[in-house]
Structure formats: structure tokens, C-alpha cells
Design an enzyme around this catalytic site. Structure first.
Site, short mmCIF file in Angstrom:
data_model
loop_
_atom_site.label_atom_id
_atom_site.label_comp_id
_atom_site.label_asym_id
_atom_site.label_seq_id
_atom_site.Cartn_x
_atom_site.Cartn_y
_atom_site.Cartn_z
N HIS A 57 0.84 -1.21 0.00
CA HIS A 57 0.00 0.00 0.00
C HIS A 57 0.87 1.25 0.00
CE1 HIS A 57 -3.09 -2.58 2.32
NE2 HIS A 57 -3.59 -2.39 1.11
N LYS B 226 -18.38 -6.08 7.35
CA LYS B 226 -17.12 -6.76 7.64
C LYS B 226 -16.55 -6.26 8.95
CE LYS B 226 -13.84 -7.76 4.33
NZ LYS B 226 -13.03 -7.39 3.16
N ARG C 155 -1.72 -5.84 -8.73
CA ARG C 155 -0.74 -6.88 -8.43
C ARG C 155 -0.65 -7.91 -9.54
NH1 ARG C 155 -3.48 -8.03 -2.72
NH2 ARG C 155 -5.19 -7.93 -4.19
N SER D 85 -3.36 -7.43 2.76
CA SER D 85 -3.56 -7.32 4.21
C SER D 85 -4.04 -8.65 4.78
CB SER D 85 -4.58 -6.23 4.53
OG SER D 85 -4.09 -4.96 4.18
#
Length: 170
Positions: free
Chosen positions: A27, A51, A100, A137
Site C-alpha cells: 500500500h 465486515k 498486483r 492485508s
């Protein structure tokens, strides 16, 4: 001076959105690169009611502020709802997203096209540094929970907070 000469130049603004639970070196790589391209980079911490994060939104924001303090042009805020509404409220014309892998691109392209169609906000894709191409994460939390070494994947103070939180949780 004419009116256009006396006016301040408009600041170039962008947003780097995410849940950042917790912030990783991946990040930070994207935020650092965005901070070189834009006058102001808003890091928008997503609030997702459905969440339960490991860290509260306020804790995540504090960790991000500490991790980005050296850049000098990063503002950390939280948001819920549509990212394009966050952008409209702050006059932010661009979203910066790290990619990514090809799998990220498929999803992010759909989001970019939807966001542009809703509001005209552009999305800038930045390829992730290969060192962090596998990093998320979720993966950091999972490896750390099992006692794996993630010290090279997060800032030292994030590792400390992560270790403490997992110790209390377990």
C-alpha cells in the site's frame, strides 16, 4: 495582474482507497508513488458495515497517518458509500489503484469504468512493485496469526500493533 494571473493554481488531487486492515508496504509503495504525481493524495479508508476488521477504522487511520507522515501531502480520511461521492465532495478527479496481477485488473477495470460512467472520475492503474506483487492485508494477517515473520511486509509500528492485536485476540 489579470484575474487568471492572480489566482492560485488548482491543486492536483487523487485518492487511494482501500480497507488497509492493516496498511502494508505494498500500500505504502502505491501511496508514495501517487504522492510524487499529485499535490494532495487522499487515503480513503473504507467503512464496510458488513465486515469486522482486525483494526477499527480509527486505528487504521492512525497507522496510515504514521506511515505516510514523511510525504507531507497525504490526507487520511474514512468513507462509506460510493467512492465517486467521496471524490465529488472533495473535488478529486482521479483514483489511484495498485495492480498486483491480471486478476486484479479484471475487477478494477470494471470498477474504473463504472466510476467513470457515474461521475467522470478517472482511474490510474499503477503496477505494484514486484517485491509486493503477492501481498495483501489478509495474507499478512493470516501469516502473522500463525506466527510467521511478516516484518518485511509492514512498517515496524504496524507489526507491533498487529502482533499485540493478534495476541489479545487469540
Amino acid at each position: 495582474m489579470t484575474g487568471s494571473e492572480s489566482e492560485e493554481p488548482e491543486l492536483r488531487r487523487a485518492v487511494c482507497p482501500g480497507s488497509f486492515d492493516p496498511i502494508t508496504n505494498g500500500h505504502l509503495d502505491i501511496i508514495a508513488r501517487a504522492s510524487k504525481l499529485y499535490d494532495v493524495v487522499h487515503v480513503a479508508v473504507m467503512i464496510n458495515q458488513s465486515k469486522q476488521g482486525l483494526f477499527t477504522v480509527e486505528e487504521r487511520m492512525d497507522l496510515i497517518r504514521r506511515a505516510t507522515a514523511e510525504y507531507g501531502n497525504v490526507e487520511v480520511e474514512s468513507f462509506h458509500g460510493l467512492l465517486v461521492d467521496f471524490c465529488k465532495q472533495r473535488d478529486i478527479p482521479a483514483i489511484v489503484k495498485g495492480l498486483r496481477a491480471v486478476s486484479d485488473f479484471d475487477y478494477e477495470l470494471q470498477m474504473a469504468q463504472m466510476n467513470n460512467g457515474l461521475s467522470g472520475v478517472e482511474t490510474l492503474f499503477v503496477p505494484t512493485n514486484p517485491t509486493y506483487s503477492f501481498l495483501s492485508s489478509s495474507l499478512v494477517k493470516e501469516v502473522a496469526a500463525w506466527g510467521g515473520d511478516v516484518s518485511h511486509l509492514v512498517p515496524a509500528f504496524v507489526l507491533e500493533a498487529l502482533t499485540e492485536r493478534l495476541r489479545k485476540k487469540g
